[in-house]
Design a protein around this motif. Sequence first.
Motif, PDB file in Angstrom:
ATOM      1  N   GLU A   1      65.423  74.235  69.006  1.00 34.41           N
ATOM      2  CA  GLU A   1      65.256  72.852  69.466  1.00 34.41           C
ATOM      3  C   GLU A   1      65.523  71.847  68.355  1.00 34.41           C
ATOM      4  OE1 GLU A   1      61.886  71.223  71.579  1.00 34.41           O
ATOM      5  OE2 GLU A   1      61.955  72.951  72.909  1.00 34.41           O
ATOM      6  N   GLU A   2      64.943  72.102  67.194  1.00 39.20           N
ATOM      7  CA  GLU A   2      65.133  71.183  66.078  1.00 39.20           C
ATOM      8  C   GLU A   2      66.580  71.214  65.606  1.00 39.20           C
ATOM      9  OE1 GLU A   2      62.935  69.993  61.878  1.00 39.20           O
ATOM     10  OE2 GLU A   2      62.696  71.998  62.712  1.00 39.20           O
ATOM     11  N   ARG A   3      67.213  72.382  65.649  1.00 44.17           N
ATOM     12  CA  ARG A   3      68.607  72.499  65.232  1.00 44.17           C
ATOM     13  C   ARG A   3      69.511  71.670  66.146  1.00 44.17           C
ATOM     14  NH1 ARG A   3      71.804  75.291  61.205  1.00 44.17           N
ATOM     15  NH2 ARG A   3      73.921  75.291  62.012  1.00 44.17           N
ATOM     16  N   GLU A   4      69.273  71.758  67.467  1.00 47.17           N
ATOM     17  CA  GLU A   4      70.116  71.018  68.407  1.00 47.17           C
ATOM     18  C   GLU A   4      69.944  69.512  68.246  1.00 47.17           C
ATOM     19  OE1 GLU A   4      72.380  72.301  70.316  1.00 47.17           O
ATOM     20  OE2 GLU A   4      71.902  74.336  69.669  1.00 47.17           O
ATOM     21  N   ALA A   5      68.749  69.071  67.883  1.00 41.86           N
ATOM     22  CA  ALA A   5      68.496  67.639  67.710  1.00 41.86           C
ATOM     23  C   ALA A   5      68.954  67.118  66.359  1.00 41.86           C
ATOM     24  CB  ALA A   5      67.002  67.360  67.886  1.00 41.86           C
ATOM     25  N   GLY A   6      69.319  68.013  65.442  1.00 41.19           N
ATOM     26  CA  GLY A   6      69.774  67.597  64.125  1.00 41.19           C
ATOM     27  C   GLY A   6      68.673  67.369  63.125  1.00 41.19           C
ATOM     28  N   GLY A   7      67.415  67.622  63.515  1.00 45.07           N
ATOM     29  CA  GLY A   7      66.309  67.388  62.599  1.00 45.07           C
ATOM     30  C   GLY A   7      66.314  68.326  61.410  1.00 45.07           C
ATOM     31  N   GLY A   8      66.713  69.575  61.630  1.00 46.39           N
ATOM     32  CA  GLY A   8      66.746  70.529  60.533  1.00 46.39           C
ATOM     33  C   GLY A   8      67.740  70.147  59.457  1.00 46.39           C
ATOM     34  N   THR A   9      68.909  69.670  59.868  1.00 47.70           N
ATOM     35  CA  THR A   9      69.925  69.252  58.895  1.00 47.70           C
ATOM     36  C   THR A   9      69.459  68.055  58.096  1.00 47.70           C
ATOM     37  OG1 THR A   9      71.658  70.055  60.385  1.00 47.70           O
ATOM     38  CG2 THR A   9      72.317  68.533  58.633  1.00 47.70           C
ATOM     39  N   ALA A  10      68.816  67.103  58.749  1.00 51.01           N
ATOM     40  CA  ALA A  10      68.314  65.917  58.044  1.00 51.01           C
ATOM     41  C   ALA A  10      67.210  66.292  57.065  1.00 51.01           C
ATOM     42  CB  ALA A  10      67.798  64.902  59.058  1.00 51.01           C
ATOM     43  N   SER A  11      66.349  67.224  57.445  1.00 51.66           N
ATOM     44  CA  SER A  11      65.248  67.617  56.556  1.00 51.66           C
ATOM     45  C   SER A  11      65.772  68.289  55.298  1.00 51.66           C
ATOM     46  CB  SER A  11      64.294  68.557  57.298  1.00 51.66           C
ATOM     47  OG  SER A  11      63.705  67.914  58.406  1.00 51.66           O
ATOM     48  N   ARG A  12      66.843  69.082  55.422  1.00 51.63           N
ATOM     49  CA  ARG A  12      67.373  69.808  54.256  1.00 51.63           C
ATOM     50  C   ARG A  12      68.018  68.876  53.240  1.00 51.63           C
ATOM     51  NH1 ARG A  12      68.667  73.699  58.155  1.00 51.63           N
ATOM     52  NH2 ARG A  12      70.783  72.895  58.379  1.00 51.63           N
ATOM     53  N   LEU A  13      68.300  67.637  53.621  1.00 53.14           N
ATOM     54  CA  LEU A  13      68.849  66.689  52.664  1.00 53.14           C
ATOM     55  C   LEU A  13      67.825  66.273  51.618  1.00 53.14           C
ATOM     56  CD1 LEU A  13      70.872  64.356  55.080  1.00 53.14           C
ATOM     57  CD2 LEU A  13      71.769  66.180  53.606  1.00 53.14           C
ATOM     58  N   PHE A  14      66.538  66.399  51.933  1.00 55.83           N
ATOM     59  CA  PHE A  14      65.482  65.918  51.045  1.00 55.83           C
ATOM     60  C   PHE A  14      64.518  67.011  50.586  1.00 55.83           C
ATOM     61  CE2 PHE A  14      66.676  62.649  54.127  1.00 55.83           C
ATOM     62  CZ  PHE A  14      67.104  61.623  53.284  1.00 55.83           C
ATOM     63  N   ILE A  15      64.481  68.128  51.298  1.00 58.46           N
ATOM     64  CA  ILE A  15      63.489  69.166  51.021  1.00 58.46           C
ATOM     65  C   ILE A  15      64.193  70.506  50.863  1.00 58.46           C
ATOM     66  CG2 ILE A  15      61.383  70.304  51.871  1.00 58.46           C
ATOM     67  CD1 ILE A  15      60.863  67.800  53.538  1.00 58.46           C
ATOM     68  N   SER A  16      63.696  71.320  49.967  1.00 57.36           N
ATOM     69  CA  SER A  16      64.279  72.639  49.738  1.00 57.36           C
ATOM     70  C   SER A  16      64.186  73.497  50.998  1.00 57.36           C
ATOM     71  CB  SER A  16      63.562  73.351  48.593  1.00 57.36           C
ATOM     72  OG  SER A  16      63.715  72.635  47.383  1.00 57.36           O
ATOM     73  N   PRO A  17      65.213  74.301  51.276  1.00 59.56           N
ATOM     74  CA  PRO A  17      65.192  75.132  52.495  1.00 59.56           C
ATOM     75  C   PRO A  17      64.016  76.097  52.548  1.00 59.56           C
ATOM     76  CG  PRO A  17      67.416  74.995  51.602  1.00 59.56           C
ATOM     77  CD  PRO A  17      66.509  74.355  50.590  1.00 59.56           C
ATOM     78  N   TRP A  18      63.583  76.624  51.388  1.00 56.45           N
ATOM     79  CA  TRP A  18      62.489  77.595  51.426  1.00 56.45           C
ATOM     80  C   TRP A  18      61.172  76.935  51.838  1.00 56.45           C
ATOM     81  CZ3 TRP A  18      58.065  77.385  48.476  1.00 56.45           C
ATOM     82  CH2 TRP A  18      58.063  76.530  47.369  1.00 56.45           C
ATOM     83  N   ILE A  19      60.999  75.644  51.498  1.00 55.97           N
ATOM     84  CA  ILE A  19      59.799  74.939  51.940  1.00 55.97           C
ATOM     85  C   ILE A  19      59.844  74.715  53.457  1.00 55.97           C
ATOM     86  CG2 ILE A  19      58.484  72.799  51.732  1.00 55.97           C
ATOM     87  CD1 ILE A  19      59.361  72.579  48.878  1.00 55.97           C
ATOM     88  N   LEU A  20      61.016  74.377  53.972  1.00 56.06           N
ATOM     89  CA  LEU A  20      61.170  74.252  55.420  1.00 56.06           C
ATOM     90  C   LEU A  20      60.888  75.582  56.112  1.00 56.06           C
ATOM     91  CD1 LEU A  20      64.430  72.104  55.543  1.00 56.06           C
ATOM     92  CD2 LEU A  20      62.107  71.337  56.045  1.00 56.06           C
ATOM     93  N   PHE A  21      61.341  76.657  55.482  1.00 57.93           N
ATOM     94  CA  PHE A  21      61.096  77.990  56.038  1.00 57.93           C
ATOM     95  C   PHE A  21      59.601  78.280  56.118  1.00 57.93           C
ATOM     96  CE2 PHE A  21      60.044  82.349  54.698  1.00 57.93           C
ATOM     97  CZ  PHE A  21      60.440  83.046  55.827  1.00 57.93           C
ATOM     98  N   LEU A  22      58.865  77.967  55.052  1.00 57.73           N
ATOM     99  CA  LEU A  22      57.431  78.224  55.047  1.00 57.73           C
ATOM    100  C   LEU A  22      56.698  77.386  56.098  1.00 57.73           C
ATOM    101  CD1 LEU A  22      56.510  78.535  51.257  1.00 57.73           C
ATOM    102  CD2 LEU A  22      56.686  80.355  52.955  1.00 57.73           C
ATOM    103  N   SER A  23      57.055  76.112  56.209  1.00 54.64           N
ATOM    104  CA  SER A  23      56.379  75.249  57.178  1.00 54.64           C
ATOM    105  C   SER A  23      56.650  75.715  58.609  1.00 54.64           C
ATOM    106  CB  SER A  23      56.829  73.800  56.990  1.00 54.64           C
ATOM    107  OG  SER A  23      58.201  73.647  57.296  1.00 54.64           O
ATOM    108  N   LYS A  24      57.894  76.084  58.889  1.00 54.68           N
ATOM    109  CA  LYS A  24      58.216  76.577  60.227  1.00 54.68           C
ATOM    110  C   LYS A  24      57.489  77.883  60.513  1.00 54.68           C
ATOM    111  CE  LYS A  24      61.053  74.980  62.471  1.00 54.68           C
ATOM    112  NZ  LYS A  24      61.004  73.931  63.504  1.00 54.68           N
ATOM    113  N   SER A  25      57.405  78.755  59.519  1.00 57.10           N
ATOM    114  CA  SER A  25      56.718  80.036  59.704  1.00 57.10           C
ATOM    115  C   SER A  25      55.232  79.831  59.953  1.00 57.10           C
ATOM    116  CB  SER A  25      56.923  80.931  58.473  1.00 57.10           C
ATOM    117  OG  SER A  25      58.291  81.201  58.252  1.00 57.10           O
TER     118      SER A  25
END
Length: 222
Positions: free
Chosen positions: A73-97
């Motif tokens: 859902e977040e990928r289709e809305a583009g939110g994941g791409t916008a978040s990776r511009l400011f935050i490290s991917p591994w932190i996004l991974f932990l929060s989603k997990s």
Amino acid sequence: MKAILALVRKEFRLLGRASNGILSLLVLVSAMVFLFHYALERNGAMDGIALIGLKWSILFVASFVLVGQFTWEEREAGGGTASRLFISPWILFLSKSILVFIALSWTSVYLLGLFALFFSAFPAEWAEVGRQLVFFLPGLLCLSFLGVCLSHISLSSRLKEILLPLLLVPLSIPVFLYGMEAERKFATQPFSALVGSFCLLLAFSLFYGSMGALLVEMTSDD
């Protein structure tokens, strides 16, 4: 730590917007319990050991649905791409997990309530319900880390709805089998005799979490 907490709050807001997905998950779990009750319980009361396997099996299937909904859902809305511009991917991974783990934990509590309602051999006491979660929660944490990692890998494919289960099933079967067997032993043995099994499930969680953070960091497109 502040960044992770802020991301978790953001994930909870996304969870509130995805209420239809949560409702469909609860309906799926309820339907599976209802079907197993009328297919098996009507022919004779199931014992507690069989119910442990049934409980793990239902959440095993439900985790596939939950992981797909929360990541795509977040990928289709583009939110994941916008978040990776400011935050490290591994932190996004932990929060989603963490979000997936919390949602699966809520679903497991709901599932235990249904089991107490539909199956006569399932214990309804709070102490026994707590025993049901001792090995169940570390197993759900493993599935959360593994599911979010594999969903990130499968997002680049057109067949992500098919690819995710194909990747998730073989890698999560060891957790499923080992956690279920440890909980079955816990029904007849004290926890002190199964501390090693509990620590091994935590080690699985640490391994899948570390592996997922590394793979997401390596495969993220900047």
